[in-house]
Design an enzyme around this catalytic site. Structure first.
Site, PDB file in Angstrom:
ATOM      1  N   GLU A 223       0.823  -1.206   0.000  1.00  0.00           N
ATOM      2  CA  GLU A 223       0.000   0.000   0.000  1.00  0.00           C
ATOM      3  C   GLU A 223       0.857   1.256   0.000  1.00  0.00           C
ATOM      4  OE1 GLU A 223      -2.407  -0.128   3.453  1.00  0.00           O
ATOM      5  OE2 GLU A 223      -3.352  -2.012   2.875  1.00  0.00           O
TER       6      GLU A 223
ATOM      7  N   CYS B 117       3.248   8.527   1.459  1.00  0.00           N
ATOM      8  CA  CYS B 117       3.616   7.626   2.557  1.00  0.00           C
ATOM      9  C   CYS B 117       3.902   6.254   1.941  1.00  0.00           C
ATOM     10  CB  CYS B 117       2.439   7.577   3.524  1.00  0.00           C
ATOM     11  SG  CYS B 117       2.600   6.337   4.791  1.00  0.00           S
TER      12      CYS B 117
ATOM     13  N   CYS C 109       5.175  -7.064   8.299  1.00  0.00           N
ATOM     14  CA  CYS C 109       6.138  -6.491   9.245  1.00  0.00           C
ATOM     15  C   CYS C 109       6.364  -7.462  10.391  1.00  0.00           C
ATOM     16  CB  CYS C 109       5.613  -5.161   9.789  1.00  0.00           C
ATOM     17  SG  CYS C 109       6.738  -4.400  10.978  1.00  0.00           S
TER      18      CYS C 109
ATOM     19  N   CYS D  67       2.954  -4.889  16.074  1.00  0.00           N
ATOM     20  CA  CYS D  67       2.310  -3.991  17.038  1.00  0.00           C
ATOM     21  C   CYS D  67       0.830  -4.354  17.168  1.00  0.00           C
ATOM     22  CB  CYS D  67       2.473  -2.539  16.596  1.00  0.00           C
ATOM     23  SG  CYS D  67       4.195  -2.045  16.523  1.00  0.00           S
TER      24      CYS D  67
ATOM     25  N   CYS E 153      -1.878  -2.647  14.810  1.00  0.00           N
ATOM     26  CA  CYS E 153      -1.492  -2.389  13.413  1.00  0.00           C
ATOM     27  C   CYS E 153      -1.894  -3.549  12.498  1.00  0.00           C
ATOM     28  CB  CYS E 153       0.012  -2.149  13.348  1.00  0.00           C
ATOM     29  SG  CYS E 153       0.642  -2.056  11.678  1.00  0.00           S
TER      30      CYS E 153
ATOM     31  N   GLY F 271       5.561  -1.979   7.064  1.00  0.00           N
ATOM     32  CA  GLY F 271       6.909  -2.464   7.334  1.00  0.00           C
ATOM     33  C   GLY F 271       7.741  -1.571   8.234  1.00  0.00           C
TER      34      GLY F 271
ATOM     35  N   SER G 190      10.184   6.598   9.686  1.00  0.00           N
ATOM     36  CA  SER G 190       9.468   6.302  10.932  1.00  0.00           C
ATOM     37  C   SER G 190       9.861   4.915  11.420  1.00  0.00           C
ATOM     38  CB  SER G 190       7.962   6.345  10.659  1.00  0.00           C
ATOM     39  OG  SER G 190       7.241   5.980  11.810  1.00  0.00           O
TER      40      SER G 190
ATOM     41  N   CYS H 184      -2.344   2.091   8.211  1.00  0.00           N
ATOM     42  CA  CYS H 184      -1.353   1.116   7.789  1.00  0.00           C
ATOM     43  C   CYS H 184      -1.891  -0.314   7.615  1.00  0.00           C
ATOM     44  CB  CYS H 184      -0.306   1.155   8.898  1.00  0.00           C
ATOM     45  SG  CYS H 184       1.047   0.087   8.714  1.00  0.00           S
TER      46      CYS H 184
HETATM   47  N1  SAH Z   1       7.043   0.517  11.142  1.00  0.00           N
HETATM   48  C1  SAH Z   1       7.235   1.903  11.255  1.00  0.00           C
HETATM   49  C2  SAH Z   1       6.636   2.701  10.120  1.00  0.00           C
HETATM   50  C3  SAH Z   1       5.291   2.251   9.619  1.00  0.00           C
HETATM   51  S1  SAH Z   1       3.919   2.366  10.726  1.00  0.00           S
HETATM   52  C4  SAH Z   1       6.730   2.401  12.578  1.00  0.00           C
HETATM   53  O1  SAH Z   1       6.081   1.656  13.297  1.00  0.00           O
HETATM   54  O2  SAH Z   1       7.032   3.531  12.908  1.00  0.00           O
HETATM   55  C5  SAH Z   1       3.540   4.099  10.639  1.00  0.00           C
HETATM   56  C6  SAH Z   1       2.825   4.668  11.855  1.00  0.00           C
HETATM   57  O3  SAH Z   1       1.455   4.235  11.882  1.00  0.00           O
HETATM   58  C7  SAH Z   1       3.427   4.219  13.166  1.00  0.00           C
HETATM   59  O4  SAH Z   1       3.551   5.313  14.047  1.00  0.00           O
HETATM   60  C8  SAH Z   1       2.417   3.229  13.659  1.00  0.00           C
HETATM   61  O5  SAH Z   1       2.529   3.005  15.013  1.00  0.00           O
HETATM   62  C9  SAH Z   1       1.129   3.853  13.198  1.00  0.00           C
HETATM   63  N2  SAH Z   1      -0.048   2.982  13.182  1.00  0.00           N
HETATM   64  C10 SAH Z   1      -0.140   1.711  12.797  1.00  0.00           C
HETATM   65  N3  SAH Z   1      -1.393   1.251  12.945  1.00  0.00           N
HETATM   66  C11 SAH Z   1      -2.117   2.271  13.433  1.00  0.00           C
HETATM   67  C12 SAH Z   1      -3.481   2.437  13.815  1.00  0.00           C
HETATM   68  N4  SAH Z   1      -4.339   1.439  13.720  1.00  0.00           N
HETATM   69  N5  SAH Z   1      -3.866   3.635  14.281  1.00  0.00           N
HETATM   70  C13 SAH Z   1      -2.988   4.653  14.397  1.00  0.00           C
HETATM   71  N6  SAH Z   1      -1.697   4.571  14.055  1.00  0.00           N
HETATM   72  C14 SAH Z   1      -1.258   3.388  13.585  1.00  0.00           C
HETATM   73 FE1  SF4 Z   2       4.462  -1.863  14.233  1.00  0.00          FE
HETATM   74 FE2  SF4 Z   2       5.109  -0.192  12.232  1.00  0.00          FE
HETATM   75 FE3  SF4 Z   2       5.374  -2.826  11.922  1.00  0.00          FE
HETATM   76 FE4  SF4 Z   2       2.942  -1.781  12.056  1.00  0.00          FE
HETATM   77  S1  SF4 Z   2       4.445  -1.412  10.466  1.00  0.00           S
HETATM   78  S2  SF4 Z   2       3.688  -3.641  13.108  1.00  0.00           S
HETATM   79  S3  SF4 Z   2       3.269  -0.118  13.487  1.00  0.00           S
HETATM   80  S4  SF4 Z   2       6.490  -1.559  13.362  1.00  0.00           S
END
Ligand code: SAH
Ligand code: SF4
Length: 354
Positions: free
Chosen positions: A92, A110, A117, A121, A124, A169, A201, A342
């Site tokens: 995406e 973006c 990934c 998290c 996510c 990722g 990020s 994401c």
């Molecule tokens: N992996 C990297 C970059 C991609 S995620 C990172 O984690 O920083 C980009 C951002 O989107 C991150 O800050 C992540 O925590 C946030 N994110 C992911 N899922 C989300 C959600 N459901 N609501 C709000 N922010 C989210």
């Molecule tokens: Fe966490 Fe970023 Fe990976 Fe989503 S893309 S699992 S927010 S590290």
């Protein structure tokens, strides 16, 4: 002989390769311009290169742009693209619409750096799917080129001015490719996007944060903090177990010392982290640092187990930071109506396919 992906090469590499293959060195620059500036999808578009040379070029270089599978447009101007890669994987890319109070010339993309990934998290959609593979340099730069191509069909003057590595990722787990992609996108004969207009990020890959500051002190850093307490962050951002808050904040301070730049901290407000002790903890972590906090109400993702706090809770959180004179913005998220969080679009299409 395996062909080399032209979207993955620096201008210098292309020039050397052309010389090696008996073409004039100047061809390297021309190809680079066609590929990385104009975003061609077919060698025949290179109108200032003879057909004989185009044929030679196509024997050692491959040009495999991604296929657009779906485009979604949000009411707020955000657009989301789902691309299909050569091996059938899907990624995406999101284009943020014009921001109300900023110059209309700003267009931020973006982009993704991995398929899936490994960090996982809690909230996510990408993390929930697990990890498939790293993207190649050409698949990273290609997102900018392919989106620009689509935009230019509507408006030939379209430009992308800012890049955030905030798609699917963990960019710092694909470090070498991300750094090379940044270099290509920054090239004068490519997109010529300033280093300071690119932000990486990360969920907090501590050694790579420090390496990034050393290797490329110009590029911006955003850290997905999401909690000021280890026991909460361990659950939300599991990489915290490997690199806890003390080591992460030390790395951020080192980053700022080396680069003289402030770090952006992302904080997705949800039912587990939006309370007074979290806000106070954040104040303590950031006191005296060059920092900016971005508060975002968590985007609801199916099966995530976290949900949004009330508006009052979010405003209370913000007020505590403001009173401690920490720079903070509250970002009402974009593209909610098109699943712009994401990994969400891909997740939904995977469900549709199943
Ligand atoms: N992996 C990297 C970059 C991609 S995620 C990172 O984690 O920083 C980009 C951002 O989107 C991150 O800050 C992540 O925590 C946030 N994110 C992911 N899922 C989300 C959600 N459901 N609501 C709000 N922010 C989210
Ligand atoms: Fe966490 Fe970023 Fe990976 Fe989503 S893309 S699992 S927010 S590290």
């Amino acid at each position: 002989m395996e062909k080399i992906d032209c979207r993955s090469l620096l201008e210098t590499e292309l020039s050397e390769l052309c010389a090696e293959k008996g073409l004039s060195k100047f061809r390297g620059r021309q190809i680079f311009q066609w590929v990385e500036q104009k975003g061609i999808r077919d060698w025949r578009e290179m109108s200032n290169i003879s057909q004989a040379d185009r044929e030679k070029i196509s024997q050692f270089l491959s040009l495999r742009p991604a296929d657009l599978i779906r485009e979604q447009k949000s009411k707020d101007g955000t657009r989301k693209y789902l691309f299909g890669l050569a091996d059938g994987e899907r990624i995406e890319t999101v284009l943020m619409g014009y921001e109300k109070d900023r110059s209309r010339d700003r267009q931020t993309i973006c982009i993704s750096t991995q398929v899936g990934c490994p960090v996982g998290c809690l909230f996510c959609a990408t993390g929930m799917e697990g990890f498939k593979r790293n993207l190649t340099v050409g698949e990273i730069t290609g997102q900018v080129l392919d989106v620009l191509r689509i935009l230019r069909q509507e408006n030939p003057g379209s430009k992308i001015t800012n890049i955030v590595f905030m798609g699917m990722g963990e960019p710092l787990f694909n470090y070498k490719a991300v750094l090379k992609a940044i270099s290509i996108l920054n090239s004068k004969n490519g997109q010529n996007i300033g280093m300071r207009r690119m932000t990486v990020s990360t969920s907090g890959v501590v050694p790579k944060i420090i390496q990034l500051a050393q290797d490329n002190p110009q590029v911006g850093l955003a850290v997905s903090l999401h909690s000021s307490r280890d026991e909460v962050r361990d659950k939300l951002v599991p990489i915290n177990k490997k690199y806890p808050l003390a080591s992460l904040m030390a790395a951020c301070r080192t980053y700022s010392q080396i680069t003289k730049r402030r770090v952006t901290f992302e904080f997705a407000l949800n039912n587990t982290n939006t309370n007074k002790s979290e806000a106070q903890g954040l104040v303590n972590l950031l006191k005296g640092m060059m920092a900016h906090v971005n508060l975002i109400p968590v985007n609801p993702v199916q099966g995530s187990g976290v949900h949004r706090p009330t508006r009052e809770e979010m405003l209370m959180f913000k007020k505590i930071l403001e009173e401690a004179e920490i720079a903070v913005s509250f970002r009402e998220e974009k593209g909610l109506d098109i699943d712009a969080a994401c990994g969400q679009l891909r997740q939904r299409l995977e469900c549709e396919r199943a």
